[in-house]
Scaffold this motif. Sequence first.
Motif, PDB file in Angstrom:
ATOM      1  N   ALA A  26      -1.342 -50.059 -50.958  1.00  0.00           N
ATOM      2  CA  ALA A  26      -0.149 -50.630 -50.541  1.00  0.00           C
ATOM      3  C   ALA A  26       1.059 -50.227 -51.570  1.00  0.00           C
ATOM      4  N   PRO A  27       2.179 -50.068 -51.335  1.00  0.00           N
ATOM      5  CA  PRO A  27       2.931 -50.633 -50.003  1.00  0.00           C
ATOM      6  C   PRO A  27       2.974 -49.060 -48.840  1.00  0.00           C
ATOM      7  N   ASP A  28       2.816 -48.131 -49.559  1.00  0.00           N
ATOM      8  CA  ASP A  28       3.142 -47.049 -48.745  1.00  0.00           C
ATOM      9  C   ASP A  28       2.074 -46.139 -48.234  1.00  0.00           C
ATOM     10  N   GLY A  29       0.924 -46.386 -48.947  1.00  0.00           N
ATOM     11  CA  GLY A  29      -0.210 -45.686 -48.521  1.00  0.00           C
ATOM     12  C   GLY A  29      -0.189 -44.187 -49.432  1.00  0.00           C
ATOM     13  N   ALA A  30      -1.377 -43.490 -49.293  1.00  0.00           N
ATOM     14  CA  ALA A  30      -1.690 -42.152 -49.811  1.00  0.00           C
ATOM     15  C   ALA A  30      -1.024 -41.136 -48.918  1.00  0.00           C
ATOM     16  N   ARG A  31      -0.400 -40.111 -49.348  1.00  0.00           N
ATOM     17  CA  ARG A  31       0.044 -39.053 -48.496  1.00  0.00           C
ATOM     18  C   ARG A  31      -0.942 -37.982 -48.587  1.00  0.00           C
ATOM     19  N   HIS A  32      -1.586 -37.422 -47.533  1.00  0.00           N
ATOM     20  CA  HIS A  32      -2.274 -36.174 -47.497  1.00  0.00           C
ATOM     21  C   HIS A  32      -1.660 -35.198 -46.693  1.00  0.00           C
ATOM     22  N   ALA A  33      -1.513 -33.906 -46.920  1.00  0.00           N
ATOM     23  CA  ALA A  33      -0.880 -32.738 -46.374  1.00  0.00           C
ATOM     24  C   ALA A  33      -1.510 -31.529 -46.372  1.00  0.00           C
ATOM     25  N   GLY A  34      -1.255 -31.122 -44.842  1.00  0.00           N
ATOM     26  CA  GLY A  34      -2.135 -29.826 -44.858  1.00  0.00           C
ATOM     27  C   GLY A  34      -3.340 -30.308 -43.974  1.00  0.00           C
ATOM     28  N   ARG A  35      -3.804 -29.276 -43.229  1.00  0.00           N
ATOM     29  CA  ARG A  35      -5.074 -29.367 -42.243  1.00  0.00           C
ATOM     30  C   ARG A  35      -6.147 -29.814 -43.158  1.00  0.00           C
ATOM     31  N   GLN A  36      -6.538 -29.036 -44.313  1.00  0.00           N
ATOM     32  CA  GLN A  36      -7.696 -29.296 -45.229  1.00  0.00           C
ATOM     33  C   GLN A  36      -7.702 -30.751 -45.816  1.00  0.00           C
ATOM     34  N   ALA A  37      -6.842 -31.200 -46.031  1.00  0.00           N
ATOM     35  CA  ALA A  37      -6.537 -32.659 -46.532  1.00  0.00           C
ATOM     36  C   ALA A  37      -6.829 -33.688 -45.760  1.00  0.00           C
ATOM     37  N   CYS A  38      -6.227 -33.203 -44.604  1.00  0.00           N
ATOM     38  CA  CYS A  38      -6.089 -34.330 -43.437  1.00  0.00           C
ATOM     39  C   CYS A  38      -7.627 -34.413 -42.835  1.00  0.00           C
ATOM     40  N   VAL A  39      -8.116 -33.255 -42.403  1.00  0.00           N
ATOM     41  CA  VAL A  39      -9.610 -33.292 -42.011  1.00  0.00           C
ATOM     42  C   VAL A  39     -10.530 -33.883 -43.140  1.00  0.00           C
ATOM     43  N   GLN A  40     -10.330 -33.529 -44.520  1.00  0.00           N
ATOM     44  CA  GLN A  40     -11.221 -34.014 -45.366  1.00  0.00           C
ATOM     45  C   GLN A  40     -11.035 -35.829 -45.328  1.00  0.00           C
ATOM     46  N   LEU A  41      -9.768 -36.301 -45.284  1.00  0.00           N
ATOM     47  CA  LEU A  41      -9.864 -37.727 -45.135  1.00  0.00           C
ATOM     48  C   LEU A  41     -10.274 -38.537 -44.004  1.00  0.00           C
ATOM     49  N   TRP A  42      -9.846 -37.722 -42.863  1.00  0.00           N
ATOM     50  CA  TRP A  42     -10.419 -38.429 -41.673  1.00  0.00           C
ATOM     51  C   TRP A  42     -11.990 -38.088 -41.302  1.00  0.00           C
ATOM     52  N   SER A  43     -12.549 -37.113 -41.914  1.00  0.00           N
ATOM     53  CA  SER A  43     -13.894 -36.783 -41.902  1.00  0.00           C
ATOM     54  C   SER A  43     -14.687 -37.696 -42.786  1.00  0.00           C
ATOM     55  N   ALA A  44     -14.102 -38.121 -43.997  1.00  0.00           N
ATOM     56  CA  ALA A  44     -14.698 -39.243 -44.793  1.00  0.00           C
ATOM     57  C   ALA A  44     -14.794 -40.491 -43.968  1.00  0.00           C
ATOM     58  N   ILE A  45     -13.870 -40.885 -43.233  1.00  0.00           N
ATOM     59  CA  ILE A  45     -13.547 -42.227 -42.579  1.00  0.00           C
ATOM     60  C   ILE A  45     -14.692 -42.111 -41.577  1.00  0.00           C
ATOM     61  N   ALA A  46     -14.711 -41.006 -40.797  1.00  0.00           N
ATOM     62  CA  ALA A  46     -15.390 -41.055 -39.631  1.00  0.00           C
ATOM     63  C   ALA A  46     -17.331 -40.964 -39.766  1.00  0.00           C
ATOM     64  N   THR A  47     -17.319 -40.534 -40.884  1.00  0.00           N
ATOM     65  CA  THR A  47     -18.860 -40.607 -41.472  1.00  0.00           C
ATOM     66  C   THR A  47     -19.409 -41.781 -42.287  1.00  0.00           C
ATOM     67  N   GLN A  48     -18.615 -42.909 -42.253  1.00  0.00           N
ATOM     68  CA  GLN A  48     -18.935 -43.760 -42.884  1.00  0.00           C
ATOM     69  C   GLN A  48     -20.204 -44.821 -42.492  1.00  0.00           C
ATOM     70  N   PRO A  49     -21.140 -44.776 -43.042  1.00  0.00           N
ATOM     71  CA  PRO A  49     -22.459 -45.530 -42.130  1.00  0.00           C
ATOM     72  C   PRO A  49     -22.054 -46.906 -42.054  1.00  0.00           C
ATOM     73  N   ASP A  50     -22.604 -47.363 -41.042  1.00  0.00           N
ATOM     74  CA  ASP A  50     -22.649 -48.628 -40.533  1.00  0.00           C
ATOM     75  C   ASP A  50     -21.228 -49.401 -40.286  1.00  0.00           C
ATOM     76  N   THR A  51     -20.118 -48.516 -39.747  1.00  0.00           N
ATOM     77  CA  THR A  51     -19.016 -48.858 -39.646  1.00  0.00           C
ATOM     78  C   THR A  51     -18.540 -48.440 -38.200  1.00  0.00           C
TER      79      THR A  51
END
Length: 101
Positions: A26-51
């Motif tokens: 908060a308040p603005d959130g971390a900024r991730h720029a470029g395909r590699q950074a965005c894929v890395q962020l969302w991959s980490a979220i998508a693969t969280q176990p038991d979520t």
Amino acid sequence: MFQLHDPSALPELIAEECVIENTAPAPDGARHAGRQACVQLWSAIATQPDTRFDLEETFVAGDRATIRWRYWMADGNSVRGVNLMRVEDGRIVEAMGYVKG
């Protein structure tokens, strides 16, 4: 992909110039720029176990989308939020995430 914990389609869905503003810190959130950074962020979220993500509503208007969701954490607690997305040529170029609370 988030519901199935399978991020393999992300590279094809995210544009090279994509920018994601995450929900934290908060308040603005971390900024991730470029395909590699965005894929890395969302991959980490998508693969969280038991979520899981429950999609509550998706609204599309032209090149913009609003996705309302609820994220269930491994400990059983949840948080509700929304992503504001912009797409060009079939790929995500911008995503801004917000949470309640």
